[in-house]
Design a protein around this motif. Structure first.
Motif, mmCIF file in Angstrom:
data_model
loop_
_atom_site.group_PDB
_atom_site.id
_atom_site.type_symbol
_atom_site.label_atom_id
_atom_site.label_comp_id
_atom_site.label_asym_id
_atom_site.label_seq_id
_atom_site.Cartn_x
_atom_site.Cartn_y
_atom_site.Cartn_z
ATOM 1 N N GLU A 50 29.921 34.927 29.892
ATOM 2 C CA GLU A 50 30.530 36.128 30.484
ATOM 3 C C GLU A 50 31.920 35.817 31.042
ATOM 4 O OE1 GLU A 50 27.795 37.451 33.476
ATOM 5 O OE2 GLU A 50 26.337 38.178 32.002
ATOM 6 N N LYS A 51 32.127 34.566 31.407
ATOM 7 C CA LYS A 51 33.408 34.144 31.977
ATOM 8 C C LYS A 51 34.315 33.498 30.932
ATOM 9 C CE LYS A 51 31.272 33.596 36.488
ATOM 10 N NZ LYS A 51 30.092 34.378 36.177
ATOM 11 N N GLY A 52 33.914 33.592 29.657
ATOM 12 C CA GLY A 52 34.748 33.092 28.576
ATOM 13 C C GLY A 52 34.564 31.623 28.247
ATOM 14 N N VAL A 53 33.527 30.987 28.799
ATOM 15 C CA VAL A 53 33.259 29.576 28.526
ATOM 16 C C VAL A 53 32.033 29.497 27.616
ATOM 17 C CG1 VAL A 53 32.670 27.322 29.510
ATOM 18 C CG2 VAL A 53 34.191 28.878 30.755
ATOM 19 N N GLU A 54 32.274 29.227 26.346
ATOM 20 C CA GLU A 54 31.165 29.102 25.410
ATOM 21 C C GLU A 54 30.599 27.691 25.506
ATOM 22 O OE1 GLU A 54 32.067 30.350 21.433
ATOM 23 O OE2 GLU A 54 33.292 32.017 22.168
ATOM 24 N N ILE A 55 29.269 27.633 25.594
ATOM 25 C CA ILE A 55 28.610 26.334 25.637
ATOM 26 C C ILE A 55 27.307 26.431 24.856
ATOM 27 C CG2 ILE A 55 27.506 26.796 27.859
ATOM 28 C CD1 ILE A 55 27.885 23.724 28.436
ATOM 29 N N ASP A 56 27.147 25.534 23.944
ATOM 30 C CA ASP A 56 25.948 25.500 23.115
ATOM 31 C C ASP A 56 24.798 24.936 23.942
ATOM 32 O OD1 ASP A 56 24.090 23.921 21.122
ATOM 33 O OD2 ASP A 56 25.198 25.385 19.911
ATOM 34 N N PRO A 57 23.614 25.538 23.865
ATOM 35 C CA PRO A 57 22.469 24.981 24.598
ATOM 36 C C PRO A 57 22.205 23.507 24.281
ATOM 37 C CG PRO A 57 21.943 27.173 23.802
ATOM 38 C CD PRO A 57 23.281 26.803 23.199
ATOM 39 N N ASN A 58 22.505 23.091 23.047
ATOM 40 C CA ASN A 58 22.317 21.684 22.675
ATOM 41 C C ASN A 58 23.311 20.771 23.385
ATOM 42 O OD1 ASN A 58 20.162 22.210 20.909
ATOM 43 N ND2 ASN A 58 21.593 22.725 19.280
ATOM 44 N N THR A 59 24.349 21.331 23.935
ATOM 45 C CA THR A 59 25.295 20.586 24.764
ATOM 46 C C THR A 59 24.907 20.706 26.230
ATOM 47 O OG1 THR A 59 27.096 20.989 23.196
ATOM 48 C CG2 THR A 59 27.725 20.424 25.453
ATOM 49 N N LEU A 60 24.481 21.903 26.634
ATOM 50 C CA LEU A 60 24.190 22.165 28.036
ATOM 51 C C LEU A 60 23.011 21.353 28.560
ATOM 52 C CD1 LEU A 60 24.648 23.739 30.663
ATOM 53 C CD2 LEU A 60 23.050 25.457 29.770
ATOM 54 N N TYR A 61 21.893 21.377 27.870
ATOM 55 C CA TYR A 61 20.695 20.747 28.430
ATOM 56 C C TYR A 61 20.830 19.237 28.640
ATOM 57 C CZ TYR A 61 18.468 25.272 28.206
ATOM 58 O OH TYR A 61 18.170 26.592 28.396
ATOM 59 N N PRO A 62 21.405 18.505 27.685
ATOM 60 C CA PRO A 62 21.643 17.078 27.979
ATOM 61 C C PRO A 62 22.605 16.881 29.153
ATOM 62 C CG PRO A 62 21.783 17.472 25.615
ATOM 63 C CD PRO A 62 21.696 18.821 26.287
ATOM 64 N N LEU A 63 23.604 17.760 29.275
ATOM 65 C CA LEU A 63 24.550 17.674 30.389
ATOM 66 C C LEU A 63 23.825 17.915 31.710
ATOM 67 C CD1 LEU A 63 27.370 17.418 31.596
ATOM 68 C CD2 LEU A 63 27.733 19.836 31.049
ATOM 69 N N LEU A 64 22.948 18.915 31.765
ATOM 70 C CA LEU A 64 22.180 19.180 32.988
ATOM 71 C C LEU A 64 21.329 17.977 33.367
ATOM 72 C CD1 LEU A 64 21.062 22.876 32.343
ATOM 73 C CD2 LEU A 64 22.747 22.080 34.033
ATOM 74 N N ARG A 65 20.664 17.386 32.380
ATOM 75 C CA ARG A 65 19.823 16.207 32.668
ATOM 76 C C ARG A 65 20.667 15.041 33.177
ATOM 77 N NH1 ARG A 65 17.203 18.265 28.087
ATOM 78 N NH2 ARG A 65 18.275 16.842 26.683
ATOM 79 N N ARG A 66 21.842 14.845 32.571
ATOM 80 C CA ARG A 66 22.724 13.761 33.013
ATOM 81 C C ARG A 66 23.222 13.997 34.441
ATOM 82 N NH1 ARG A 66 27.716 13.607 29.841
ATOM 83 N NH2 ARG A 66 28.841 14.248 31.686
#
Length: 114
Positions: free
Chosen positions: A43-59
């Motif tokens: 919604e804020k114009g930042v596209e992020i793929d879930p396959n990128t997001l979830y490993p980032l959250l875990r890290r």
């Protein structure tokens, strides 16, 4: 022309990659689950793929910047993430660094147009 487009795509991807941690941390002052975080960022114009997001959250959780908690009260269990006190401090510092960097880049880019 195809090579130029591929190069541009790669360069934009590299530029965006450097902003993802700050973007994610900015949205987790209040608890959110992964899909809601993806939606909030998009919604804020930042596209992020879930396959990128979830490993980032875990890290980020492993680094102590986020904590998580499962909500099993609804039909579908959801893992909610929020910043820890250390995550708050890191977020504030990264935000300050970003603001300085952004101001410097704005000046450099203005000079490059002259």
């Amino acid at each position: 022309m195809g090579e130029e487009k591929d190069l541009m795509t790669n360069l934009v991807s590299e530029l965006r990659r450097g902003t993802l941690i700050l973007s994610v941390l900015s949205q987790l002052g209040e608890a959110k689950y992964g899909y809601a975080l993806v939606q909030s960022l998009e919604e804020k114009g930042v596209e992020i793929d879930p396959n990128t997001l979830y490993p980032l959250l875990r890290r980020l959780e492993k680094q102590g910047l986020l904590s998580s908690q499962w909500d099993v009260g609804e039909s579908k269990p959801r893992k909610y993430y929020t910043r820890t006190p250390m995550g708050d401090a890191i977020f504030r510092e990264l935000k300050a660094q970003w603001e300085r960097l952004s101001a410097n880049m704005e000046q450099i880019l203005k000079e490059g147009e002259a």
